[in-house]
Design a protein around this motif. Structure first.
Motif, PDB file in Angstrom:
ATOM      1  N   ARG A 158       0.851  -1.195   0.000  1.00  0.00           N
ATOM      2  CA  ARG A 158       0.000   0.000   0.000  1.00  0.00           C
ATOM      3  C   ARG A 158       0.880   1.236   0.000  1.00  0.00           C
ATOM      4  O   ARG A 158       2.006   1.226   0.467  1.00  0.00           O
ATOM      5  N   GLN A 159       0.297   2.292  -0.523  1.00  0.00           N
ATOM      6  CA  GLN A 159       0.988   3.574  -0.556  1.00  0.00           C
ATOM      7  C   GLN A 159       0.027   4.665  -0.107  1.00  0.00           C
ATOM      8  O   GLN A 159      -0.996   4.899  -0.757  1.00  0.00           O
ATOM      9  N   ALA A 160       0.371   5.272   1.003  1.00  0.00           N
ATOM     10  CA  ALA A 160      -0.418   6.377   1.523  1.00  0.00           C
ATOM     11  C   ALA A 160       0.058   7.672   0.883  1.00  0.00           C
ATOM     12  O   ALA A 160       1.203   7.761   0.428  1.00  0.00           O
ATOM     13  N   PRO A 161      -0.794   8.678   0.850  1.00  0.00           N
ATOM     14  CA  PRO A 161      -0.387   9.961   0.254  1.00  0.00           C
ATOM     15  C   PRO A 161       0.880  10.507   0.902  1.00  0.00           C
ATOM     16  O   PRO A 161       0.979  10.588   2.130  1.00  0.00           O
ATOM     17  N   GLY A 162       1.847  10.828   0.080  1.00  0.00           N
ATOM     18  CA  GLY A 162       3.079  11.411   0.580  1.00  0.00           C
ATOM     19  C   GLY A 162       4.041  10.437   1.211  1.00  0.00           C
ATOM     20  O   GLY A 162       5.072  10.844   1.762  1.00  0.00           O
ATOM     21  N   LYS A 163       3.732   9.140   1.137  1.00  0.00           N
ATOM     22  CA  LYS A 163       4.603   8.144   1.754  1.00  0.00           C
ATOM     23  C   LYS A 163       5.057   7.130   0.722  1.00  0.00           C
ATOM     24  O   LYS A 163       4.474   7.009  -0.353  1.00  0.00           O
ATOM     25  N   GLU A 164       6.094   6.401   1.064  1.00  0.00           N
ATOM     26  CA  GLU A 164       6.575   5.357   0.183  1.00  0.00           C
ATOM     27  C   GLU A 164       5.673   4.127   0.276  1.00  0.00           C
ATOM     28  O   GLU A 164       4.999   3.898   1.280  1.00  0.00           O
ATOM     29  N   ARG A 165       5.717   3.336  -0.779  1.00  0.00           N
ATOM     30  CA  ARG A 165       4.958   2.090  -0.779  1.00  0.00           C
ATOM     31  C   ARG A 165       5.539   1.138   0.253  1.00  0.00           C
ATOM     32  O   ARG A 165       6.761   1.007   0.372  1.00  0.00           O
ATOM     33  N   GLU A 166       4.665   0.457   0.981  1.00  0.00           N
ATOM     34  CA  GLU A 166       5.109  -0.499   1.995  1.00  0.00           C
ATOM     35  C   GLU A 166       4.421  -1.839   1.783  1.00  0.00           C
ATOM     36  O   GLU A 166       3.275  -1.912   1.341  1.00  0.00           O
ATOM     37  N   GLY A 167       5.149  -2.886   2.116  1.00  0.00           N
ATOM     38  CA  GLY A 167       4.566  -4.214   2.028  1.00  0.00           C
ATOM     39  C   GLY A 167       3.719  -4.497   3.248  1.00  0.00           C
ATOM     40  O   GLY A 167       4.141  -4.229   4.370  1.00  0.00           O
ATOM     41  N   VAL A 168       2.522  -5.022   3.046  1.00  0.00           N
ATOM     42  CA  VAL A 168       1.654  -5.322   4.182  1.00  0.00           C
ATOM     43  C   VAL A 168       1.441  -6.813   4.376  1.00  0.00           C
ATOM     44  O   VAL A 168       1.243  -7.261   5.510  1.00  0.00           O
ATOM     45  N   SER A 169       1.501  -7.595   3.305  1.00  0.00           N
ATOM     46  CA  SER A 169       1.266  -9.019   3.459  1.00  0.00           C
ATOM     47  C   SER A 169       1.736  -9.748   2.208  1.00  0.00           C
ATOM     48  O   SER A 169       1.858  -9.158   1.142  1.00  0.00           O
ATOM     49  N   CYS A 170       2.012 -11.034   2.374  1.00  0.00           N
ATOM     50  CA  CYS A 170       2.306 -11.871   1.212  1.00  0.00           C
ATOM     51  C   CYS A 170       1.918 -13.302   1.535  1.00  0.00           C
ATOM     52  O   CYS A 170       1.710 -13.660   2.697  1.00  0.00           O
ATOM     53  N   ILE A 171       1.821 -14.114   0.480  1.00  0.00           N
ATOM     54  CA  ILE A 171       1.463 -15.515   0.646  1.00  0.00           C
ATOM     55  C   ILE A 171       2.319 -16.346  -0.292  1.00  0.00           C
ATOM     56  O   ILE A 171       2.545 -15.984  -1.451  1.00  0.00           O
ATOM     57  N   SER A 172       2.800 -17.473   0.219  1.00  0.00           N
ATOM     58  CA  SER A 172       3.676 -18.333  -0.561  1.00  0.00           C
ATOM     59  C   SER A 172       2.892 -19.071  -1.637  1.00  0.00           C
ATOM     60  O   SER A 172       1.664 -19.089  -1.642  1.00  0.00           O
ATOM     61  N   THR A 173       3.619 -19.728  -2.534  1.00  0.00           N
ATOM     62  CA  THR A 173       2.950 -20.409  -3.634  1.00  0.00           C
ATOM     63  C   THR A 173       2.103 -21.575  -3.138  1.00  0.00           C
ATOM     64  O   THR A 173       1.051 -21.867  -3.724  1.00  0.00           O
ATOM     65  N   ASN A 174       2.517 -22.241  -2.071  1.00  0.00           N
ATOM     66  CA  ASN A 174       1.697 -23.353  -1.588  1.00  0.00           C
ATOM     67  C   ASN A 174       0.649 -22.899  -0.582  1.00  0.00           C
ATOM     68  O   ASN A 174      -0.106 -23.713  -0.055  1.00  0.00           O
ATOM     69  N   GLY A 175       0.597 -21.606  -0.341  1.00  0.00           N
ATOM     70  CA  GLY A 175      -0.418 -21.077   0.560  1.00  0.00           C
ATOM     71  C   GLY A 175      -0.126 -21.285   2.031  1.00  0.00           C
ATOM     72  O   GLY A 175      -0.838 -20.769   2.889  1.00  0.00           O
ATOM     73  N   GLY A 176       0.935 -22.052   2.330  1.00  0.00           N
ATOM     74  CA  GLY A 176       1.206 -22.363   3.717  1.00  0.00           C
ATOM     75  C   GLY A 176       1.984 -21.315   4.463  1.00  0.00           C
ATOM     76  O   GLY A 176       2.046 -21.337   5.693  1.00  0.00           O
ATOM     77  N   CYS A 202       7.403 -16.449   2.341  1.00  0.00           N
ATOM     78  CA  CYS A 202       7.398 -15.278   1.461  1.00  0.00           C
ATOM     79  C   CYS A 202       7.913 -14.068   2.219  1.00  0.00           C
ATOM     80  O   CYS A 202       7.988 -14.061   3.452  1.00  0.00           O
ATOM     81  N   THR A 203       8.237 -13.056   1.452  1.00  0.00           N
ATOM     82  CA  THR A 203       8.631 -11.776   1.989  1.00  0.00           C
ATOM     83  C   THR A 203       8.220 -10.709   1.003  1.00  0.00           C
ATOM     84  O   THR A 203       8.141 -10.966  -0.204  1.00  0.00           O
ATOM     85  N   THR A 204       7.954  -9.519   1.510  1.00  0.00           N
ATOM     86  CA  THR A 204       7.627  -8.411   0.618  1.00  0.00           C
ATOM     87  C   THR A 204       8.867  -7.595   0.262  1.00  0.00           C
ATOM     88  O   THR A 204       8.760  -6.569  -0.401  1.00  0.00           O
TER      89      THR A 204
END
Length: 126
Positions: free
Chosen positions: A38-56, A107-109
């Protein structure tokens, strides 16, 4: 070529909920780690969540733990982000990104996501 389309954003009051969707076109998502940013006004984009390919394997930023939940439905080539207990500071444009990474259980963002959608706006205000 993989393309991503986000949807589900909107204007909600604090404490409300939304479910964001990240849909793939023309290609399955099963070999991709999917991240939400997500990117808020005036801020850099930040990672909030991710999911691996196997979903685990999932990851959440500290600011959203316990309120956001990521899931994937590879049959529908869609990844979801359920966001609850919304706060004004959650306001921003939410993007999903795809990272080619077959057979992963984590995973990692922080890595380079090569494919991005155009984003969906989430606004939290009373």
């Amino acid at each position: 070529q993989l393309q991503l389309v986000e949807s589900g954003g909107g204007l909600v009051q604090p404490g409300g909920s939304l479910r964001l969707s990240c849909a793939a076109s023309a290609e399955t998502l099963k070999n991709y780690v999917i991240g939400w940013f997500r990117q808020a006004p005036g801020k850099e984009r930040e990672g909030v969540s991710c999911i691996s390919t196997n979903g685990g394997g999932t990851m959440y930023a500290d600011s959203v733990k316990g309120r956001f939940a990521i899931s994937r439905d590879d049959a529908k080539t869609t990844v979801y982000l359920q966001i609850n207990s919304l706060k004004p500071e959650d306001t921003g444009v939410y993007y999903c990104g795809a990272l080619w990474s077959p057979h992963t259980s984590s995973c990692t963002t922080l890595l380079h996501y090569a494919v991005w959608g155009r984003g969906t706006q989430v606004s939290v205000s009373s």
